[in-house]
Each structure stands twice: as structure tokens, then as C-alpha cells.
Scaffold this motif. Structure first.
Motif, short mmCIF file in Angstrom:
data_model
loop_
_atom_site.label_atom_id
_atom_site.label_comp_id
_atom_site.label_asym_id
_atom_site.label_seq_id
_atom_site.Cartn_x
_atom_site.Cartn_y
_atom_site.Cartn_z
N GLU A 130 -1.77 -13.25 5.44
CA GLU A 130 -1.13 -13.09 6.57
C GLU A 130 -2.15 -12.64 7.58
OE1 GLU A 130 2.40 -10.05 7.99
OE2 GLU A 130 2.36 -11.17 6.32
N LEU A 131 -2.95 -12.49 7.26
CA LEU A 131 -3.55 -11.60 7.79
C LEU A 131 -4.79 -12.56 8.59
CD1 LEU A 131 -5.65 -8.81 6.31
CD2 LEU A 131 -4.87 -8.69 8.44
N ARG A 132 -4.57 -14.08 8.05
CA ARG A 132 -5.69 -15.00 8.58
C ARG A 132 -4.87 -15.70 9.34
NH1 ARG A 132 -5.27 -17.55 4.56
NH2 ARG A 132 -6.78 -17.53 3.19
N SER A 133 -3.57 -15.84 8.91
CA SER A 133 -2.76 -16.12 10.15
C SER A 133 -2.54 -15.76 11.42
CB SER A 133 -0.95 -16.65 9.64
OG SER A 133 -0.81 -15.50 9.82
N LEU A 134 -3.02 -14.38 11.73
CA LEU A 134 -3.16 -13.45 12.29
C LEU A 134 -4.47 -13.56 13.34
CD1 LEU A 134 -1.39 -10.70 11.64
CD2 LEU A 134 -0.55 -11.92 13.66
N GLY A 135 -5.22 -14.39 12.60
CA GLY A 135 -7.08 -14.34 13.70
C GLY A 135 -7.33 -14.27 12.71
N VAL A 136 -7.52 -12.98 11.79
CA VAL A 136 -8.92 -12.19 10.39
C VAL A 136 -9.48 -13.64 10.29
CG1 VAL A 136 -9.71 -10.75 8.50
CG2 VAL A 136 -7.45 -10.18 10.29
N PRO A 137 -10.81 -13.84 10.80
CA PRO A 137 -12.21 -15.18 9.97
C PRO A 137 -12.05 -14.92 7.85
CG PRO A 137 -13.21 -13.84 11.37
CD PRO A 137 -11.28 -12.56 11.67
N SER A 138 -11.28 -16.25 7.62
CA SER A 138 -11.94 -16.09 6.79
C SER A 138 -12.33 -15.42 5.79
CB SER A 138 -11.69 -17.32 5.96
OG SER A 138 -10.59 -18.38 6.35
N ASP A 139 -13.61 -15.62 6.42
CA ASP A 139 -14.89 -14.03 5.77
C ASP A 139 -14.76 -13.02 5.08
OD1 ASP A 139 -15.47 -13.96 8.13
OD2 ASP A 139 -17.62 -14.31 7.81
N MET A 140 -13.37 -12.59 6.25
CA MET A 140 -13.16 -10.84 6.63
C MET A 140 -12.19 -10.64 5.57
SD MET A 140 -13.41 -9.75 10.16
CE MET A 140 -16.15 -9.85 10.75
N LEU A 141 -10.50 -11.32 4.82
CA LEU A 141 -10.38 -11.34 3.85
C LEU A 141 -10.47 -10.84 3.03
CD1 LEU A 141 -8.47 -14.44 5.07
CD2 LEU A 141 -8.15 -12.47 5.56
N PRO A 142 -9.06 -9.56 2.32
CA PRO A 142 -9.69 -8.75 1.20
C PRO A 142 -9.59 -8.91 -0.16
CG PRO A 142 -6.91 -8.39 1.90
CD PRO A 142 -8.29 -9.21 2.78
N HIS A 143 -9.46 -9.85 -0.05
CA HIS A 143 -10.12 -11.23 -1.56
C HIS A 143 -11.12 -11.40 -1.83
CE1 HIS A 143 -8.27 -12.72 -5.42
NE2 HIS A 143 -7.97 -12.77 -4.91
N LYS A 144 -11.74 -11.30 -0.12
CA LYS A 144 -13.19 -12.15 -0.13
C LYS A 144 -14.31 -11.06 -1.00
CE LYS A 144 -12.78 -16.47 1.55
NZ LYS A 144 -13.51 -17.60 0.92
N PHE A 145 -13.68 -9.94 -0.44
CA PHE A 145 -14.81 -8.65 -0.94
C PHE A 145 -14.37 -8.16 -2.32
CE2 PHE A 145 -12.88 -7.01 2.57
CZ PHE A 145 -11.56 -6.12 2.71
N LEU A 146 -12.74 -7.76 -2.57
CA LEU A 146 -12.58 -7.20 -3.35
C LEU A 146 -13.24 -7.97 -5.32
CD1 LEU A 146 -8.84 -6.20 -2.61
CD2 LEU A 146 -11.24 -5.02 -3.22
N TYR A 147 -12.92 -9.25 -5.20
CA TYR A 147 -12.84 -10.48 -5.65
C TYR A 147 -14.47 -11.11 -5.66
CZ TYR A 147 -8.92 -9.58 -7.54
OH TYR A 147 -7.44 -8.68 -8.55
N ALA A 148 -15.84 -10.12 -4.57
CA ALA A 148 -16.72 -11.36 -5.09
C ALA A 148 -17.27 -11.01 -5.76
CB ALA A 148 -17.42 -10.67 -2.83
#
Length: 215
Positions: free
Chosen positions: A114-132
Motif C-alpha cells: 500500500e505504501l508503494r502504491s501511494l508513492g513511497v520508494p521501494s527501498d524505503m518500505l518496512p520489509h526492506k529494513f526489517l528483513y534486511a
């Protein structure tokens, strides 16, 4: 099963220095002794539950300290990640609870969609850092846990405000099911950014937020 998400700030290079196989200072050896105590406590809890991973958490910690993670077995990754957490728990700031989730990967994946659909860049999505995968930063391969947990992620402190700002910008258009958790992440990241800026004036070297998810 519920999964607890926690976070803290660390000097990433200093934290990983304990598990790169290099020489340690006397002060680092003292910290490592505390990590060994935590590893023994973690193993005691597993023993009490009758869980046998084929590799104990203290054994896994000694492997990491010597710069290797070459034990075989389906559950070796669980032991290595638990051992790394024992080190993380002894370094950096005090831990902060992020929340408890029954299916965190699913929940934050949907939030990210949903965040991505609203324009948040992919590298800022929560999954990117919670599971980095933080163990992926080590100079040797660490096997992943069989069931995916514990998971250890990370976010550079110098990106925390940008992520918080990106989430804040879309909050008015976010679905109700994700509003509270997004606002909570914004608050946490904003506080960490402000404390990081203030701490730099006093020579503190923390540069990374580490997240870990346990089941």
C-alpha cells in the motif's frame, strides 16, 4: 505464534567486529563474556523446552567469534542467529519494543504494497529494513534459520528521517488497517533520528538501527 519485534541503535562496524574472527581488545573481551552469558541463557531456555538444534547457541557463538559459520544441519542457522543476537544485545543502546505480530512478514509486506502504491520508494518500505539480512554483511556465509526466525534487519540512521518523512506524507491516504503501525514506525524513526543527531555532538558513533524479530 506471536513474533516480537525489537530495535536498538549500534555502531555497526563495532558490533560486527566481535564476529569477524579478528583480535579483540580487553574491553571487547569483557563485552563478549556478557554475550556468552546471554548465549548460555538462551540455550538453557531451549533445553527447558526440549529443543535440540544439533548446535548449541554457545557453540554457535564461538564459531562466529572465530569467523566461521560452517556447521551443517537444518537448524544451524537458528543457532547462529541466536548467537549473533546475544552479541547485539550487549552492544549499542537499550532495546525498544516495536510491537508483537502474528505474521509480521505478511503484515509488513501488505503494508509495503500500500505504501508503494501511494508513492513511497521501494527501498524505503518496512520489509526492506526489517528483513534486511544483517548477517549477510559478514565476510562469510551464515545459514538462514529454517523457519525464517529470528530475523535480523538494519537501517542506516542517516536514512531514518527520510523514511519517516515518506511515510508521513502518505498517512492521510493510508488504509485504516495500517495507519496505527505506520504512525508508530514514524514516531520510532523520528526519535532515533533526533537522538542520533544530538549524540553526534558528544562523539557517539552509533550509525545503524538494528531490528530483530523473534518467535
Amino acid at each position: 505464534m506471536s513474533h516480537v519485534i525489537s530495535m536498538k541503535t549500534v555502531d555497526l562496524d563495532r558490533t560486527l567486529s566481535y564476529v569477524r574472527g579478528g583480535e579483540l581488545t580487553d574491553r571487547q573481551e569483557q563485552v563478549l563474556d556478557t554475550a556468552r552469558e546471554r548465549a548460555r541463557a538462551a540455550q538453557h531456555s531451549l533445553d527447558h523446552q526440549g529443543v535440540d538444534r544439533g548446535l548449541t547457541v554457545p557453540e554457535a557463538l564461538e564459531h562466529l567469534v572465530s569467523g566461521r559459520a560452517d556447521a551443517t544441519g537444518d537448524c544451524a542457522g537458528n543457532a547462529y542467529y541466536a548467537a549473533l543476537l546475544a552479541v547485539i544485545e550487549c552492544t549499542g543502546s537499550d532495546a525498544v519494543d516495536v510491537g508483537v505480530y502474528s505474521k509480521p512478514s505478511t503484515f509488513f509486506g501488505l503494508m509495503g504494497d500500500e505504501l508503494r502504491s501511494l508513492g513511497v520508494p521501494s527501498d524505503m518500505l518496512p520489509h526492506k529494513f526489517l528483513y534486511a539480512d544483517l548477517p549477510g554483511l559478514l565476510p562469510y556465509r551464515v545459514p538462514t534459520p529454517m523457519d525464517g526466525y529470528p530475523a535480523i534487519g538494519h537501517l542506516p540512521l542517516n536514512r531514518a528521517k527520510a523514511v519517516a518523512d515518506a511515510y508521513t506524507a502518505v498517512l492521510p491516504r493510508l488504509g485504516d488497517e495500517f495507519t496505527y503501525d505506520t504512525e508508530h514506525l514514524v514516531d520510532l524513526l523520528t526519535v532515533e533520528h533526533e537522538e542520533w543527531q544530538a549524540s553526534q555532538k558528544y562523539g557517539h558513533t552509533a550509525d545503524t538501527i538494528v531490528f530483530w524479530i523473534q518467535g
